[in-house]
Structure formats: C-alpha cells, structure tokens
Motif scaffolding. Structure first.
Motif, short mmCIF file in Angstrom:
data_model
loop_
_atom_site.label_atom_id
_atom_site.label_comp_id
_atom_site.label_asym_id
_atom_site.label_seq_id
_atom_site.Cartn_x
_atom_site.Cartn_y
_atom_site.Cartn_z
N ALA A 170 -6.92 -12.81 6.54
CA ALA A 170 -6.41 -13.50 5.35
C ALA A 170 -6.58 -12.65 4.10
CB ALA A 170 -7.12 -14.84 5.18
N GLN A 171 -7.41 -11.62 4.18
CA GLN A 171 -7.62 -10.71 3.05
C GLN A 171 -6.90 -9.38 3.25
OE1 GLN A 171 -9.22 -11.73 0.27
NE2 GLN A 171 -9.35 -13.71 1.30
N ALA A 172 -6.18 -9.24 4.34
CA ALA A 172 -5.52 -7.99 4.69
C ALA A 172 -4.13 -7.91 4.06
CB ALA A 172 -5.43 -7.86 6.21
N PRO A 173 -3.48 -6.74 4.10
CA PRO A 173 -2.12 -6.62 3.56
C PRO A 173 -1.11 -7.33 4.47
CG PRO A 173 -2.84 -4.54 4.51
CD PRO A 173 -4.02 -5.44 4.54
N THR A 174 -0.76 -8.55 4.11
CA THR A 174 -0.01 -9.45 4.99
C THR A 174 1.32 -8.87 5.44
OG1 THR A 174 -1.02 -11.27 3.76
CG2 THR A 174 0.82 -11.81 5.23
N GLN A 175 2.06 -8.28 4.52
CA GLN A 175 3.37 -7.75 4.90
C GLN A 175 3.24 -6.59 5.88
OE1 GLN A 175 6.66 -7.73 2.06
NE2 GLN A 175 5.20 -8.29 0.48
N GLY A 176 2.19 -5.80 5.72
CA GLY A 176 1.96 -4.73 6.66
C GLY A 176 1.65 -5.26 8.05
N LEU A 177 0.81 -6.30 8.13
CA LEU A 177 0.49 -6.90 9.42
C LEU A 177 1.74 -7.51 10.06
CD1 LEU A 177 -2.94 -8.68 8.78
CD2 LEU A 177 -2.47 -6.32 9.43
N ARG B 242 0.14 0.21 -2.62
CA ARG B 242 -0.39 0.90 -3.80
C ARG B 242 -1.87 0.59 -3.99
NH1 ARG B 242 4.99 -0.23 -5.49
NH2 ARG B 242 4.42 -2.28 -6.31
N GLU B 243 -2.23 -0.68 -3.76
CA GLU B 243 -3.63 -1.08 -3.89
C GLU B 243 -4.49 -0.39 -2.82
OE1 GLU B 243 -7.33 -3.00 -4.63
OE2 GLU B 243 -5.61 -2.38 -5.85
N GLY B 244 -3.98 -0.32 -1.61
CA GLY B 244 -4.74 0.31 -0.53
C GLY B 244 -5.02 1.78 -0.80
N VAL B 245 -4.01 2.50 -1.28
CA VAL B 245 -4.20 3.92 -1.59
C VAL B 245 -5.15 4.09 -2.76
CG1 VAL B 245 -3.05 6.01 -2.39
CG2 VAL B 245 -1.96 4.58 -0.63
N SER B 246 -4.99 3.26 -3.79
CA SER B 246 -5.87 3.35 -4.96
C SER B 246 -7.32 3.07 -4.58
CB SER B 246 -5.43 2.36 -6.04
OG SER B 246 -4.15 2.68 -6.52
N GLU C 252 -10.40 5.63 -4.89
CA GLU C 252 -11.48 5.24 -5.81
C GLU C 252 -12.75 4.84 -5.06
OE1 GLU C 252 -9.72 2.18 -8.17
OE2 GLU C 252 -8.09 3.50 -8.86
N LYS C 253 -12.70 4.91 -3.73
CA LYS C 253 -13.86 4.59 -2.89
C LYS C 253 -14.40 3.19 -3.17
CE LYS C 253 -15.33 9.37 -2.11
NZ LYS C 253 -14.08 9.95 -2.63
N ARG C 254 -13.49 2.21 -3.16
CA ARG C 254 -13.87 0.81 -3.36
C ARG C 254 -13.14 -0.05 -2.34
NH1 ARG C 254 -9.47 -1.69 -5.49
NH2 ARG C 254 -8.01 -0.43 -6.73
N GLN C 255 -13.55 -1.30 -2.24
CA GLN C 255 -12.88 -2.24 -1.35
C GLN C 255 -11.53 -2.64 -1.93
OE1 GLN C 255 -14.65 -1.86 1.68
NE2 GLN C 255 -13.94 -3.97 1.86
N PRO C 256 -10.46 -2.64 -1.13
CA PRO C 256 -9.16 -3.06 -1.67
C PRO C 256 -9.10 -4.56 -1.89
CG PRO C 256 -8.99 -2.63 0.68
CD PRO C 256 -10.37 -2.21 0.28
N ARG C 257 -8.26 -4.97 -2.83
CA ARG C 257 -8.04 -6.38 -3.10
C ARG C 257 -6.56 -6.69 -2.85
NH1 ARG C 257 -11.45 -4.37 -7.01
NH2 ARG C 257 -9.70 -3.86 -8.37
N PHE C 258 -6.26 -6.96 -1.60
CA PHE C 258 -4.88 -7.19 -1.21
C PHE C 258 -4.44 -8.60 -1.59
CE2 PHE C 258 -6.19 -4.00 2.12
CZ PHE C 258 -5.42 -2.96 1.63
N THR C 259 -3.19 -8.73 -1.94
CA THR C 259 -2.64 -10.03 -2.34
C THR C 259 -1.57 -10.53 -1.38
OG1 THR C 259 -0.93 -9.00 -3.72
CG2 THR C 259 -3.06 -9.50 -4.77
N GLY C 260 -1.14 -9.69 -0.46
CA GLY C 260 -0.06 -10.08 0.44
C GLY C 260 1.31 -9.78 -0.13
#
Length: 264
Positions: A204-211, A247-251, A255-263
């Motif tokens: 539910a926190q993953a990149p939905t469109q990619g999945l 874009r969020e995943g690459v950033s 930046e060596k942080r956890q991504p904040r995917f929105t779907g």
C-alpha cells in the motif's frame, strides 16, 4: 461502503479487504455471493480507492467452490447450463481479479477446493496457512476444472502434476504447493494474518502504477513472443518514466532516504 450479507469488505489505509463470509458452508459461492463480490471489486477498481487487495475467507476454510445446493440437480432430472454459470459469474470474477490495476494477495486460511482453489490461484500472490490444502475435486462429479484451473495449473506446475491433481482430486498440502511453485509462501496458521497484513501494508506504500504494470506485463508475457514482449516493456517504461512515483523513487535513492510514494 455498501452493506453485504455474504462477504465482508472495507478499505482502509490503501488496503482493500474482501472476506468471503459464509463460514458455515466453507464460504462456497452462491449467486448472491457472486453479485456482492463483483460489487466489491468494482469499488476496488475505482482509481485511487485502494492500492492493494487482500482476499481471504472467514472461519476454518478459504472457499469450497460452488455451493451445490444453490443449483441442486437429481438423477433423471433436468440438467443445468453450467456453462452459463461460468459465463455470467465465475469467468468475470477471474477476469476481474487478474485485470485489477493493483496487486491482489490471497490469504488461504484453510481448504481451497474446486473453483475456490482456482480463484485463489488467479490472485497475484498466494500465502497459505500451513494446514491449508488445495483440491481439484471436479472429476468426482464428472466435470473439468474451471475458473481458469485448466490454464493456471499446467503453467505453474507442469502437465503431469496438473493432470494428477485434476484426475484424482487428491488434496495438495500447502507446503507441497509452495515446493511445486503453485503458491508464493506458507505461514504458520497463527501467523497467517500478520504475515499478509505486513505484506499488504508494504504494498500500500509502494509505487502502485509500477506494480500494476508489473502485473500486466508478466501475465501478458505468458502468451506472446519475445519481440512483442520487448515492445510491451518499452511501452510500460515509457509510461512509468513520467509518473511522480518514478521521480520520487530516483530522488529518494540519490538522497539516501525512504521514498514516499503516492501511487501517482
């Protein structure tokens, strides 16, 4: 949220949960359960409504397939058009689960028999309780495996094993189903719910469109030549490269942080 009599359904924190809820009949399907399940899947398919679906059963079993008392026949009596039942109810259910643009996790909490087994196997990730069994009992009443069984079984486990299960109707224990590659994983009975909940929360926190595109690409790849699949991969990547989540995943990686995917 609609009120149902034969299923439980809710959506919270991006996770849709659909529980077959006729435990006294091992959650076997009736016309009403089909209608209510279809209604729930429509709600899940609304863009942005959910990011993952969990399908399971209430009580001691996942699903025993068709409730035979819902379409009872007797020796010498008039037959029933089982093909129409598949056309109107089971086939749309299988098509709906496989086409949902989000991951579908099936938690098999007990016996999965007949159409119930094949509905589970139509899901994207199947996690079974250690005590669960998968049964193809169609030959016992003079039928063939349906709900995609004749398509799914040989592709997952090969023709010899598929024929063995279908011709004998012998139960396949969850551990062996995992060993054969029929399902993703097995969990101790007491840990099944927590295991599935953790995976659902992650998705539910993953990149939905990619999945969704992964699901679409892998399912389509079973029936097309390599050249066509390479073109499909190109088209998927072209689309996904324009999403916010890419874009969020690459950033986040840079930046060596956890991504904040929105779907999106």
């Amino acid at each position: 949220m609609p009120m149902f009599e034969t299923i439980l359904f809710d959506i919270a924190d991006g996770v849709a949960r659909l529980t077959l809820n006729r435990p006294d009949r091992l959650n076997s399907f009736t016309v009403q359960m089909h209608a209510e399940t279809a209604e729930a899947l429509k709600a899940v398919a609304v863009p942005g409504a959910a990011r993952v679906l969990v399908l399971t059963g209430a009580g001691r079993g996942f699903c025993a397939g068709q409730d035979l008392s819902d379409r009872a026949v007797s020796p010498g009596g008039q037959g029933v058009d089982l093909g129409q039942s598949l056309e109107d109810r089971y086939n749309p259910l299988i098509r709906g689960l496989t086409a949902l643009p989000l991951p579908v996790i099936c938690a098999v909490n007990g016996v999965a028999a007949g159409a119930g087994a094949n509905i589970a196997l139509a899901c994207d990730i199947v996690i079974a309780a250690r005590s669960a069994k998968f049964i193809q009992p169609f030959a016992n009443i003079g039928l063939v495996p349906d709900s995609g069984g004749t398509w799914t079984l040989p592709r997952h486990i090969g023709q010899a094993r598929a024929l063995g299960l279908a011709l004998t109707g012998m139960p396949l224990p969850a551990e062996q189903a995992k060993e054969w590659g029929l399902i993703w994983d097995v969990a101790d009975d007491a840990e099944l719910a927590a295991t599935v909940d953790a995976l659902a929360a992650r998705m539910a926190q993953a990149p939905t469109q990619g999945l969704a595109r992964i699901k679409q690409a892998i399912r389509a790849g079973w029936s097309v030549p390599l050249d066509q699949q390479l073109d499909a991969e190109r088209d998927h990547q072209r689309f996904l490269g324009h999403t916010d989540d890419y874009r969020e995943g690459v950033s986040a990686f840079l930046e060596k942080r956890q991504p904040r995917f929105t779907g999106r």
